[in-house]
Design a protein around this motif. Structure first.
Motif, PDB file in Angstrom:
ATOM      1  N   MET A 133      47.966  53.597  37.430  1.00  0.00           N
ATOM      2  CA  MET A 133      47.116  54.444  36.600  1.00  0.00           C
ATOM      3  C   MET A 133      46.654  55.655  37.415  1.00  0.00           C
ATOM      4  O   MET A 133      47.435  56.565  37.650  1.00  0.00           O
ATOM      5  CB  MET A 133      45.922  53.634  36.077  1.00  0.00           C
ATOM      6  N   ASP A 134      45.386  55.637  37.875  1.00  0.00           N
ATOM      7  CA  ASP A 134      44.843  56.804  38.585  1.00  0.00           C
ATOM      8  C   ASP A 134      45.019  56.732  40.097  1.00  0.00           C
ATOM      9  O   ASP A 134      44.802  57.718  40.794  1.00  0.00           O
ATOM     10  CB  ASP A 134      43.345  56.965  38.269  1.00  0.00           C
ATOM     11  N   ASN A 135      45.368  55.555  40.610  1.00  0.00           N
ATOM     12  CA  ASN A 135      45.644  55.376  42.040  1.00  0.00           C
ATOM     13  C   ASN A 135      44.480  55.851  42.910  1.00  0.00           C
ATOM     14  O   ASN A 135      44.647  56.642  43.836  1.00  0.00           O
ATOM     15  CB  ASN A 135      46.936  56.113  42.433  1.00  0.00           C
ATOM     16  N   GLY A 191      40.612  42.055  36.458  1.00  0.00           N
ATOM     17  CA  GLY A 191      40.408  42.834  35.240  1.00  0.00           C
ATOM     18  C   GLY A 191      40.665  42.007  33.998  1.00  0.00           C
ATOM     19  O   GLY A 191      39.873  42.012  33.046  1.00  0.00           O
ATOM     20  N   ASP A 192      41.763  41.269  33.997  1.00  0.00           N
ATOM     21  CA  ASP A 192      42.083  40.407  32.853  1.00  0.00           C
ATOM     22  C   ASP A 192      40.981  39.379  32.616  1.00  0.00           C
ATOM     23  O   ASP A 192      40.571  39.138  31.474  1.00  0.00           O
ATOM     24  CB  ASP A 192      43.407  39.672  33.102  1.00  0.00           C
ATOM     25  N   CYS A 199      38.902  47.802  43.780  1.00  0.00           N
ATOM     26  CA  CYS A 199      39.166  46.360  43.818  1.00  0.00           C
ATOM     27  C   CYS A 199      40.531  46.049  44.433  1.00  0.00           C
ATOM     28  O   CYS A 199      40.667  45.111  45.224  1.00  0.00           O
ATOM     29  CB  CYS A 199      39.072  45.795  42.397  1.00  0.00           C
ATOM     30  N   HIS A 200      41.545  46.846  44.108  1.00  0.00           N
ATOM     31  CA  HIS A 200      42.876  46.552  44.651  1.00  0.00           C
ATOM     32  C   HIS A 200      42.983  46.890  46.132  1.00  0.00           C
ATOM     33  O   HIS A 200      43.844  46.356  46.831  1.00  0.00           O
ATOM     34  CB  HIS A 200      43.961  47.275  43.850  1.00  0.00           C
ATOM     35  N   TYR A 210      36.183  45.801  33.885  1.00  0.00           N
ATOM     36  CA  TYR A 210      37.628  45.527  33.821  1.00  0.00           C
ATOM     37  C   TYR A 210      38.418  46.820  33.678  1.00  0.00           C
ATOM     38  O   TYR A 210      39.453  47.021  34.337  1.00  0.00           O
ATOM     39  CB  TYR A 210      37.930  44.545  32.680  1.00  0.00           C
ATOM     40  N   SER A 211      37.925  47.735  32.837  1.00  0.00           N
ATOM     41  CA  SER A 211      38.657  48.981  32.607  1.00  0.00           C
ATOM     42  C   SER A 211      38.718  49.827  33.877  1.00  0.00           C
ATOM     43  O   SER A 211      39.733  50.487  34.145  1.00  0.00           O
ATOM     44  CB  SER A 211      38.024  49.778  31.468  1.00  0.00           C
ATOM     45  N   LEU A 212      37.656  49.804  34.675  1.00  0.00           N
ATOM     46  CA  LEU A 212      37.642  50.568  35.924  1.00  0.00           C
ATOM     47  C   LEU A 212      38.614  49.988  36.939  1.00  0.00           C
ATOM     48  O   LEU A 212      39.305  50.731  37.649  1.00  0.00           O
ATOM     49  CB  LEU A 212      36.227  50.606  36.515  1.00  0.00           C
TER      50      LEU A 212
END
Length: 296
Positions: A89-91, A114-115, A101-102, A79-81
């Motif tokens: 975040m880091d894009n 992630g949630d 994932c996105h 989830y954090s990744l």
């Protein structure tokens, strides 16, 4: 058993547990379910589950009792990744050599995946089978993971990391950041195994947690170093991304040579903590060497 064999066994066990857990989820949102499975099972070093299994076996905890904690910590890590990779975040477009994932799905699905993986971790800790005498430990396991993953751990560390971008911070602040962002989850792996052990002295618990904290910081420093000298095809993510985003890292603060020297010092500290234990620490010693010298 050597390190690579134990790593494979640990990886196979946690992957099987995670896959079984995902497969039994109802089918009311197949896209979300696929995104969760993708994020969990596209690869990865599985270092956190390894640490659960290696510490637990050293302390004579049954493997079946370690499967739930190992799967839960990997779900938190996955989830954090997902969230780290998001444009806010880091894009990043690449993770473990695959589209993030996105990119594979879409931002909304990635956020939800992630949630859902975060909450799935606590479901696993609450429901996964444990030996009857250890069932009383469930609430303690939940507390360990929630503290390591939340404000006082990973999420707080990530926020500190974002705030430190483009800023000059002290080495103590950087160490605190990394202890929370990376070290807290690694520490939780060891602490969960300790919690499930039936006979461990307070002194030996202290040695093990000292080892975990030192290893967590060493792990992050090696990550920082690999961002400078690593190969993107080996890392599975873009090399130089920390530098490009002007993040606070040990090579940026100390220089590459001094960062390596500090890493070597932490290596010795971790080994000293292990050598003080009255157990067979061979697997954890080998794992420590691997963490320090890894190329990915």
């Amino acid at each position: 058993m050597n390190l690579s064999t134990f790593q494979k066994i640990s990886c196979d066990r946690v992957n099987s547990t995670l896959l079984d857990t995902i497969k039994v989820l109802p089918g009311h949102s197949e896209r979300l379910k696929h995104a969760m499975e993708y994020a969990l099972l596209i690869g990865g070093k599985r270092m956190r589950p390894f640490l659960v299994y290696a510490t637990g076996e050293m302390l004579s905890v049954q493997k079946n009792d370690l499967d739930g904690p190992a799967a839960a910590i990997e779900a938190i890590h996955a989830y954090s990744l997902i969230h780290d990779d998001l444009p806010a975040m880091d894009n990043d477009d690449l993770r473990r050599g695959h589209p993030t994932c996105h990119i594979k799905f879409d931002e909304a699905t990635a956020i939800l995946a992630g949630d859902a993986l975060q909450t799935l971790a606590f479901e696993i800790l609450c429901d996964y089978p444990l030996s009857s005498e250890l069932a009383i430990k469930r609430i303690e396991l939940v507390k360990i993971v929630s503290q390591a993953a939340g404000y006082n751990g990973m999420c707080g560390g990530q926020s500190m990391d974002l705030a430190a971008t483009d800023q000059n911070i002290t080495q103590q602040r950087l160490e605190d950041l990394h202890n929370k962002k990376t070290g807290a989850l690694l520490g939780a792996c060891v602490e969960m195994a300790i919690t499930l052990a039936t006979d461990i002295t307070p002194q030996n618990r202290q040695y093990l947690m000292r080892f975990a904290r030192t290893l967590g910081l060493a792990f992050q420093i090696q990550d920082d170093i690999l961002d400078v000298v690593g190969d993107s095809t080996v890392l599975g993510k873009p090399q130089g991304s920390d530098q490009a985003q002007n993040k606070s890292t040990y090579p940026a603060m100390l220089g590459l040579e001094q960062a390596q020297a500090y890493l070597d010092d932490l290596h010795q500290q971790a080994l000293q903590a292990l050598h003080a234990l009255p157990y067979n620490t061979k697997m954890l010693v080998s794992f420590t060497d691997f963490v320090i010298h890894r190329t990915y």
